[in-house]
Design an enzyme around this catalytic site. Structure first.
Site, PDB file in Angstrom:
ATOM      1  N   GLU A 129       0.844  -1.195   0.000  1.00 24.39           N
ATOM      2  CA  GLU A 129       0.000   0.000   0.000  1.00 24.39           C
ATOM      3  C   GLU A 129       0.878   1.243   0.000  1.00 24.39           C
ATOM      4  O   GLU A 129       1.872   1.311   0.729  1.00 24.39           O
ATOM      5  CB  GLU A 129      -0.875   0.045   1.267  1.00 24.39           C
ATOM      6  CG  GLU A 129      -1.803  -1.135   1.449  1.00 24.39           C
ATOM      7  CD  GLU A 129      -3.140  -0.974   0.726  1.00 24.39           C
ATOM      8  OE1 GLU A 129      -3.359   0.088   0.100  1.00 24.39           O
ATOM      9  OE2 GLU A 129      -3.946  -1.923   0.797  1.00 24.39           O
ATOM     10  N   HIS A 168      -3.715  -2.472  -8.138  1.00 28.86           N
ATOM     11  CA  HIS A 168      -4.962  -3.122  -7.723  1.00 28.86           C
ATOM     12  C   HIS A 168      -6.014  -2.999  -8.830  1.00 28.86           C
ATOM     13  O   HIS A 168      -6.788  -3.921  -9.081  1.00 28.86           O
ATOM     14  CB  HIS A 168      -5.465  -2.458  -6.421  1.00 28.86           C
ATOM     15  CG  HIS A 168      -6.447  -3.288  -5.657  1.00 28.86           C
ATOM     16  ND1 HIS A 168      -7.062  -2.836  -4.516  1.00 28.86           N
ATOM     17  CD2 HIS A 168      -6.927  -4.543  -5.862  1.00 28.86           C
ATOM     18  CE1 HIS A 168      -7.874  -3.788  -4.059  1.00 28.86           C
ATOM     19  NE2 HIS A 168      -7.803  -4.818  -4.857  1.00 28.86           N
ATOM     20  N   ASP A 178      -7.375   2.045  -7.414  1.00 31.62           N
ATOM     21  CA  ASP A 178      -6.059   2.409  -6.868  1.00 31.62           C
ATOM     22  C   ASP A 178      -4.939   1.588  -7.533  1.00 31.62           C
ATOM     23  O   ASP A 178      -5.202   0.492  -8.016  1.00 31.62           O
ATOM     24  CB  ASP A 178      -6.060   2.207  -5.339  1.00 31.62           C
ATOM     25  CG  ASP A 178      -6.311   0.759  -4.921  1.00 31.62           C
ATOM     26  OD1 ASP A 178      -7.373   0.201  -5.271  1.00 31.62           O
ATOM     27  OD2 ASP A 178      -5.428   0.178  -4.247  1.00 31.62           O
TER      28      ASP A 178
HETATM   29 ZN    ZN Z   1      -6.186  -1.539  -3.205  1.00 30.97          ZN
END
Ligand code: ZN
Length: 193
Positions: A129, A168, A178
């Site tokens: 992330e 993603h 994202d």
């Molecule tokens: Zn994601």
């Protein structure tokens, strides 16, 4: 032990026995399990996340990924606090890396997903992330940390490959956007070249 060339952030070392980064902040999550037998990670998935959306720097991501998010702390949290999700690592706006799940374990970041005809990408991927949003440029420090982390992963896990790093949005199109248009893929490719 995998060693990579240091740029401006401290070296990133992965302990092959534990799948943990050395000298990196760790907030180990209960949201993980074993990969299916015989599955080695062969895909890296880049995500973007901010909690609440568009705000940076809080403790909320750590709390979400460890099951401790207070649903009353912000209206947005009411719907997500019960989700059992995680990622292997987060790169904060200042480039700091946080690890939640050992890399050889299965983190719960991809959801319903498919890559190259293969469903359930959590089984065979590593999820990273970036703290950010789809529309705001990610920070230089984040690219540096991401490049360094991915190079360390490529060295530690021969099943991974630099051309198998996706967003993603690539594995869950129509459902996820994202890391968004703000993410500079050519820049990451240059860092990995
Ligand atoms: Zn994601």
């Amino acid at each position: 032990m995998a060693r990579v060339h240091c740029v401006r952030i401290p070296c990133v070392h992965i302990d092959p026995a534990t799948g943990l980064l050395r000298a990196v902040r760790q907030v180990l999550s209960p949201h993980f399990d074993a990969r299916p037998k015989g599955s080695a990670p062969d895909l890296i998935v880049v995500h973007g996340i901010s909690l609440p959306p568009g705000e940076f720097g809080g403790a909320w991501i750590d709390q979400l990924f460890t099951g401790g998010l207070d649903p009353g702390a912000h209206p947005y949290f009411r719907n997500i606090a019960e989700q059992r999700v995680s990622a292997h690592a987060l790169i904060r706006r200042d480039g700091q890396i946080v690890q939640y799940v050992p890399f050889q374990a299965r983190a719960w970041h991809a959801g319903e997903s498919q890559y190259d005809g293969r469903p359930a990408c959590n089984d065979f991927s590593i999820g990273i992330e970036l703290e950010g949003t789809d529309d705001l440029a990610y920070e230089d420090a984040q690219y540096e940390s991401l490049g360094t982390l991915v190079r360390a992963l490529l060295a530690a896990y021969p099943s991974l490959a630099s051309e198998r790093v996706v967003g993603h949005s690539d594995i869950a199109p129509g459902r996820k956007t994202d890391p968004g248009g703000a993410f500079d893929w050519p820049r990451l490719r240059r860092l990995l070249a």
